[in-house]
Write a protein that holds these residues in place. Structure first.
Motif, PDB file in Angstrom:
ATOM      1  N   ARG A  88       0.841  -1.190   0.000  1.00  5.00           N
ATOM      2  CA  ARG A  88       0.000   0.000   0.000  1.00  5.00           C
ATOM      3  C   ARG A  88       0.877   1.242   0.000  1.00  5.00           C
ATOM      4  O   ARG A  88       1.753   1.401   0.870  1.00  5.00           O
ATOM      5  CB  ARG A  88      -0.907  -0.022   1.228  1.00  5.00           C
ATOM      6  N   LEU A  89       0.659   2.136  -0.935  1.00  4.05           N
ATOM      7  CA  LEU A  89       1.437   3.357  -1.045  1.00  4.05           C
ATOM      8  C   LEU A  89       0.727   4.491  -0.308  1.00  4.05           C
ATOM      9  O   LEU A  89      -0.487   4.437  -0.073  1.00  4.05           O
ATOM     10  CB  LEU A  89       1.628   3.725  -2.514  1.00  4.05           C
ATOM     11  N   PRO A  90       1.457   5.523   0.095  1.00  5.41           N
ATOM     12  CA  PRO A  90       0.823   6.648   0.802  1.00  5.41           C
ATOM     13  C   PRO A  90      -0.331   7.225  -0.004  1.00  5.41           C
ATOM     14  O   PRO A  90      -0.261   7.319  -1.241  1.00  5.41           O
ATOM     15  CB  PRO A  90       1.967   7.656   0.947  1.00  5.41           C
ATOM     16  N   HIS A  91      -1.377   7.589   0.699  1.00  6.08           N
ATOM     17  CA  HIS A  91      -2.552   8.135   0.017  1.00  6.08           C
ATOM     18  C   HIS A  91      -2.195   9.465  -0.628  1.00  6.08           C
ATOM     19  O   HIS A  91      -1.529  10.324  -0.020  1.00  6.08           O
ATOM     20  CB  HIS A  91      -3.699   8.323   1.004  1.00  6.08           C
ATOM     21  N   THR A  92      -2.622   9.623  -1.862  1.00  3.08           N
ATOM     22  CA  THR A  92      -2.305  10.830  -2.597  1.00  3.08           C
ATOM     23  C   THR A  92      -3.442  11.164  -3.540  1.00  3.08           C
ATOM     24  O   THR A  92      -4.364  10.368  -3.740  1.00  3.08           O
ATOM     25  CB  THR A  92      -0.995  10.650  -3.394  1.00  3.08           C
ATOM     26  N   ALA A  93      -3.377  12.339  -4.131  1.00  6.36           N
ATOM     27  CA  ALA A  93      -4.410  12.753  -5.070  1.00  6.36           C
ATOM     28  C   ALA A  93      -4.307  11.956  -6.364  1.00  6.36           C
ATOM     29  O   ALA A  93      -3.228  11.480  -6.746  1.00  6.36           O
ATOM     30  CB  ALA A  93      -4.288  14.251  -5.357  1.00  6.36           C
ATOM     31  N   PHE A  94      -5.414  11.817  -7.036  1.00  5.44           N
ATOM     32  CA  PHE A  94      -5.470  11.185  -8.349  1.00  5.44           C
ATOM     33  C   PHE A  94      -5.371  12.283  -9.404  1.00  5.44           C
ATOM     34  O   PHE A  94      -6.073  13.302  -9.321  1.00  5.44           O
ATOM     35  CB  PHE A  94      -6.776  10.402  -8.499  1.00  5.44           C
ATOM     36  N   PHE A  95      -4.499  12.072 -10.396  1.00  7.82           N
ATOM     37  CA  PHE A  95      -4.255  13.115 -11.392  1.00  7.82           C
ATOM     38  C   PHE A  95      -4.349  12.528 -12.794  1.00  7.82           C
ATOM     39  O   PHE A  95      -3.832  11.453 -13.064  1.00  7.82           O
ATOM     40  CB  PHE A  95      -2.865  13.740 -11.206  1.00  7.82           C
ATOM     41  N   GLN A  96      -5.014  13.259 -13.674  1.00 12.49           N
ATOM     42  CA  GLN A  96      -5.025  12.944 -15.099  1.00 12.49           C
ATOM     43  C   GLN A  96      -4.750  14.227 -15.877  1.00 12.49           C
ATOM     44  O   GLN A  96      -5.192  15.315 -15.480  1.00 12.49           O
ATOM     45  CB  GLN A  96      -6.390  12.383 -15.527  1.00 12.49           C
ATOM     46  N   GLU A  97      -4.039  14.089 -16.978  1.00 17.84           N
ATOM     47  CA  GLU A  97      -3.786  15.241 -17.828  1.00 17.84           C
ATOM     48  C   GLU A  97      -5.089  15.691 -18.485  1.00 17.84           C
ATOM     49  O   GLU A  97      -6.012  14.908 -18.713  1.00 17.84           O
ATOM     50  CB  GLU A  97      -2.774  14.875 -18.921  1.00 17.84           C
ATOM     51  N   ARG A  98      -5.151  16.969 -18.783  1.00 16.22           N
ATOM     52  CA  ARG A  98      -6.304  17.526 -19.490  1.00 16.22           C
ATOM     53  C   ARG A  98      -6.498  16.833 -20.836  1.00 16.22           C
ATOM     54  O   ARG A  98      -7.625  16.707 -21.331  1.00 16.22           O
ATOM     55  CB  ARG A  98      -6.106  19.026 -19.692  1.00 16.22           C
ATOM     56  N   ALA A  99      -5.392  16.358 -21.420  1.00 15.51           N
ATOM     57  CA  ALA A  99      -5.465  15.724 -22.730  1.00 15.51           C
ATOM     58  C   ALA A  99      -6.275  14.438 -22.707  1.00 15.51           C
ATOM     59  O   ALA A  99      -6.833  14.034 -23.741  1.00 15.51           O
ATOM     60  CB  ALA A  99      -4.050  15.423 -23.249  1.00 15.51           C
ATOM     61  N   VAL A 100      -6.365  13.769 -21.559  1.00  8.64           N
ATOM     62  CA  VAL A 100      -7.114  12.516 -21.498  1.00  8.64           C
ATOM     63  C   VAL A 100      -8.418  12.643 -20.717  1.00  8.64           C
ATOM     64  O   VAL A 100      -9.258  11.746 -20.769  1.00  8.64           O
ATOM     65  CB  VAL A 100      -6.263  11.372 -20.889  1.00  8.64           C
TER      66      VAL A 100
END
Length: 260
Positions: A88-100
């Motif tokens: 389990r990795l540290p909780h973080t924000a989910f990010f997607q590029e505007r392009a997708v």
């Protein structure tokens, strides 16, 4: 379990690619993977969809109806795949590029974390490992995954929109779409397209643990709105989405396989 590769009509997978761009698994694949786990942890896993908070990043104008009420509920977590283990990795924000993602791309989205019983439980580990073992393409370097628990609801006066961004990529290497529960709804047709937006496959996931695994670099996807079934006032669709990517991937869409 032998998965059936799907391809565009009249074109065999081997004629264009050494591997299919997506595979549609019957429930047998994940049912078998979970069969060795005691019933209790599996039940806690599937019932955890009943405790998802509302998605705080869903734009209100994508919700149809006179009352602005949430229709999308979500939790998220990230893991390193280490053999048969999930780290389990540290909780973080989910990010997607505007392009997708034209609706929510370009911003960090912080979702509620997975419950410990889900993140550390044997059911999720079995599901992720089984899916990773059957990716429709090379697994070299694919050592990280993002896990999304998502519930979409619909009411008599308002549709639910599984993919408000329309036809899109997610920006990863592979994406697995697992149906957990579908109750009192119609619609929600899963549609896959090639990169020219030509249709490849259309299906409605109806059986729990029915799964589509796709190469996100070669396939676009979308899901049509869902509505309550005739005679029902409300309905819901629960999905487990697993994004597979390289651990060194950061804030940029994954390149096509040929560029790796």
């Amino acid at each position: 379990m032998t998965a059936t590769p799907l391809s565009a009509p009249g074109i065999t997978a081997s004629a264009a690619r050494p591997t299919p761009a997506f595979v549609h698994h019957t429930p047998v694949l994940l049912t078998s993977a979970l069969a060795a786990i005691p019933r209790g942890p599996v039940t806690r896993f599937t019932e955890s969809w009943n405790d998802l908070p509302a998605d705080p990043h869903l734009p209100a104008d994508t919700h149809l109806g006179s009352v602005a009420a949430p229709y999308r509920f979500r939790r998220y977590g990230r893991f390193r795949i280490l053999g048969d283990r999930l780290e389990r990795l540290p909780h973080t924000a989910f990010f997607q590029e505007r392009a997708v993602n034209s609706v929510n791309g370009g911003v960090d989205r912080m979702f509620a974390p997975l419950h410990d019983a889900v993140a550390d439980g044997p059911a999720l580990r079995a599901v992720v490992r089984t899916l990773w073992d059957r990716l429709p393409g090379p697994r070299t370097g694919i050592d990280t995954c993002g896990v999304h628990q998502i519930r979409i609801t619909a009411t008599a006066g308002a549709e639910g929109h599984p993919t408000p961004e329309g036809i899109h990529r997610d920006g990863h290497c592979y994406v697995a779409q697992v149906l957990i529960r579908r109750e009192n709804v119609r619609g929600a047709e899963s549609c896959l397209y090639d990169l020219r937006r030509q249709p490849l496959h259309r299906t409605v996931l109806t059986a729990p643990l029915e799964t589509i695994v796709l190469d996100d670099r070669r396939v676009l996807h979308g899901v049509s709105p869902l509505r309550p079934a005739p005679g029902a006032r409300t309905g819901l669709r629960d999905m487990l989405l697993v994004d597979f990517f390289r651990g060194d991937a950061r804030h940029s869409p994954e390149a096509p396989p040929e560029a790796h």
